[in-house]
Motif scaffolding. Structure first.
Motif: not given
Length: 105
Positions: A77-83, A65-69, A39-42
């Motif tokens: 992760a699902e939101g990152l997939v959509v993004a 690390t925070v996002l993992t918890f 997402v950052f690269k795109l």
């Protein structure tokens, strides 16, 4: 007693965080980190010097690390997939638009 596995997000349930916490959390962290990098690269990355890129990725890793918890019970992760999918579609359409404009010129 409430079953924790019912409240897990998709990726946390996929990696069986409730049954194998160590391996599941590392897999979830890896997934979130890879998706965040995509997402950052795109969407946000400009060409940076090596040292600045290293600093950005270190802070990205710390943030993941925070996002993992949070991602155990929330759909991070699902939101990152959509993004990532939205940004991929945007980049493809932008490329096609630029290609069409250069062909007309």
């Amino acid at each position: 007693m409430n079953d924790v596995s019912e409240r897990l997000s998709f990726f946390a349930a996929l990696y069986q965080v409730d049954r194998q916490p160590a391996a599941g959390m590392w897999l979830l962290y890896g997934t979130i980190f890879v998706l965040a990098v995509i997402v950052f690269k795109l969407g946000f990355a400009k060409r940076l010097p090596v040292l600045k890129s290293a600093v950005v990725y270190v802070f990205l890793a710390l943030g993941c690390t925070v996002l993992t918890f949070l991602g155990v019970f929330l759909p991070v992760a699902e939101g990152l997939v959509v993004a990532a999918l939205i940004l991929i579609i945007y980049k493809i359409r932008l490329y096609q638009s630029k290609k069409g404009q250069s062909a007309k010129s």
